[in-house]
Enzyme design. Structure first.
Site, PDB file in Angstrom:
ATOM      1  CE  LYS A  80     -13.101   2.765   0.610  1.00 24.32           C
ATOM      2  NZ  LYS A  80     -12.172   3.415   1.573  1.00 24.32           N
ATOM      3  CD  GLU A  97      -3.169   0.694   2.170  1.00 23.76           C
ATOM      4  OE1 GLU A  97      -4.162  -0.005   1.892  1.00 23.76           O
ATOM      5  OE2 GLU A  97      -2.977   1.200   3.295  1.00 23.76           O
ATOM      6  CG  HIS A 134       7.050 -29.444   4.327  1.00 19.36           C
ATOM      7  ND1 HIS A 134       7.559 -30.695   4.008  1.00 19.36           N
ATOM      8  CD2 HIS A 134       7.746 -29.023   5.415  1.00 19.36           C
ATOM      9  CE1 HIS A 134       8.495 -31.021   4.892  1.00 19.36           C
ATOM     10  NE2 HIS A 134       8.633 -30.020   5.750  1.00 19.36           N
TER      11      HIS A 134
END
Length: 551
Positions: free
Chosen positions: A516, A360, A391
């Site tokens: 948004k 950000e 793994h």
């Protein structure tokens, strides 16, 4: 902070020439063989000069650099006026140019060492005292719910920096937590998140912390309203909300309209960015979980790293060193990501936290002067705790076609030395082994010697590790509040330095806004029966294919 294109700096051009000419010669096997003192030359130790004692060792000898390259990188930092930009930040100048704001998370943890002039700075100690008194009243049992019972559960409702920081820190400092106080964190607007959390709560003994500076954040307020509705289903009387909800906000009218007492509103300021806000009132959940004394140690640990960053020459300055190495990997070797790999289960949220902190901040393509960059800026941040990652994704780091720099970190001492520290010894053996394997790999000759002459060519080739994969290793004694504070501040300042060099504004987040705005437009249209208008064909039709519930 000039906002100049980094590629115009003379030192940048010199680094590009070195990379183009000498890249083939930068082989870690050869560099270590040629210089037995490489580790001592390419490592640095941080010792806190104030507050609790913290020591951090940074080993960067396994990076694809030589001493001359490092000096050119430090020249680049100086040409970009990193030290000047640093001093401007600490003094309170408005270095967040797009929003005309100071950037003063360092003021939240300033213990009278830095002279900072900005409105609100003088109020920090008052807010900290408020946090101390409140957290101690809850932890001691003095604070009671509406039926007279003590609080045994807190639910922090926030998103972004109001969630990620408190989650990471409370997980990292679990050994210091009040074990009979349960902490939950709700961030997602998906109703599942709040619904499943409420199933774990007793309305008579739960305290909700609503973390929203403006008290208008859609996700946070929607979740808070649902939590309040659930609570009132039991408590019935709206007056009881004041005993079970507190606010971290600056919007007094909205907070009191919600039912929260102004006395239980904790303030912070517009010079505190969300991703830097855990040091502020947003850290109330942290203080509740680990106690205010430990929260203060967290602040003091970060403050000591601030002092180191502000006063130490670049060549010995840990944030500057890490920033320079990241620029070399990112902009010259073309690495697009950085893996954060803590060999401490308590740090399992560290990479998640700095995904926001780094991406950000430095996920920008426009300089402060308005120019489009012609180089890479912020890397993709990801990772997992060791040895889990070994793994899952280490295969690609070792033998994939992408260069993935990695930061390994581990404590010398475990909080849980079970089985006579057998677990920790195994953990550390992997922590030491992985950077070595990445750096030096395994040659075809070594594989043939190991497998013998009868091994198939396919098997031999598949077991070759090319090596020359860069990494840093960070070691510290034990993960405690001050050490964690120092680690967080270390990465914050590293991100800052890189943003200065790239000429971008690391302290706004305009990229969050467009989606948004569109979502709000679509939400208003989803409540109607007609078509979703003004959007592309897939957006117009998907809601109806998915049969959006209009109830």
């Amino acid at each position: 902070m000039t906002g100049s294109l980094a590629s115009n700096y003379a030192s940048w051009k010199q680094l590009q020439e070195i990379y183009d000419k000498d890249r083939a010669k930068i082989v870690l096997r050869d560099l270590f063989a040629a210089d037995p003192q490489r580790f001592s030359k390419l490592s640095a130790t941080y010792n806190s000069q104030s507050g609790p004692g913290v020591q951090i060792l940074l080993d960067y000898s396994k990076h694809l650099v030589t001493e001359p390259i490092l000096q050119k990188l430090f020249n680049l930092l100086r040409e970009a006026k990193v030290e000047d930009a640093r001093d401007k930040m600490f003094s309170g100048e408005h270095i967040n140019t797009s929003e005309d704001r100071a950037v003063l998370h360092v003021a939240l943890r300033n213990f009278n060492d830095f002279s900072i002039k900005e409105e609100g700075v003088d109020e920090v100690s008052k807010v900290l005292q408020h946090m101390k008194e409140f957290s101690e009243s809850v932890r001691s049992g003095q604070w009671k719910g509406y039926t007279g019972k003590t609080i045994n559960t807190i639910v922090n409702i926030g998103i972004g920096g109001s969630d990620l920081g408190p989650v990471m820190v409370t997980e990292a400092l679990k050994p210091f937590s009040k074990r009979d106080l349960n902490a939950h964190f709700v961030s997602n607007i998906d109703g599942t998140h709040i619904a499943e959390t409420l199933r774990l709560c007793d309305p008579e003994r739960t305290l909700f912390i609503v973390a929203s500076k403006t008290f208008t954040t859609q996700e946070t307020i929607t979740n808070a309203e649902s939590a309040r509705d659930w609570f009132l289903g039991f408590a019935k009387d709206k007056a009881h909300v004041a005993k079970h909800f507190v606010a971290l906000s600056t919007n007094t009218s909205a907070v009191t309209a919600f039912g929260i007492s102004e006395a239980n509103m904790f303030q912070f300021w517009d010079w505190v960015g969300g991703r830097y806000s855990l040091w502020s009132a947003i850290g109330l959940s942290i203080a509740l979980v680990i106690g205010f004394d430990n929260f203060e140690k967290l602040l003091r640990g970060a403050h000591a790293m601030d002092q180191h960053f502000k006063t130490t020459p670049l060549e010995k300055n840990l944030p500057a060193i890490m920033a320079a190495l990241g620029i070399w990997c990112n902009d010259f070797y073309g690495a697009q990501t950085l893996a954060l790999l803590p060999y401490d289960q308590y740090l399992h949220k560290f990479a998640d936290y700095f995904q926001q902190g780094d991406m950000e901040s430095n996920g920008k393509f426009i300089t402060k002067n308005g120019d489009r960059v012609n180089y890479q800026t912020g890397p993709i941040i990801w990772g997992a705790s060791g040895t889990n990652g070994q793994h899952s994704f280490y295969q690609l780091i070792h033998q994939g076609t992408k260069i993935i720099p990695a930061d390994f970190m581990a404590p010398a001492t475990s909080h849980n030395p079970i089985a006579n520290s057998k677990h920790h010894r195994i953990l550390l053996s992997n922590f030491f082994a992985q950077p070595e394997a990445l750096a030096f790999g395994k040659t075809e000759e070594e594989v043939r010697k190991e497998l013998g002459q009868n091994a198939s060519e396919a098997l031999v080739k598949s077991k070759v590790f090319e090596g020359n994969r860069p990494s840093s290793s960070l070691m510290f004694d034990k993960l405690d509040p001050a050490t964690l504070g120092a680690l967080i501040a270390l990465y914050e300042h590293k991100i800052f330095v890189q943003g200065v060099v790239w000429g971008i504004n690391s302290f706004d987040q305009m990229g969050v806004e467009l989606g948004k705005v569109l979502a709000k437009q679509i939400l208003a249209q989803l409540d109607k029966s007609d078509d979703v208008k003004g959007h592309d064909s897939s957006v117009r039709h998907l809601p109806f294919i998915l049969q959006v519930d209009h109830c």
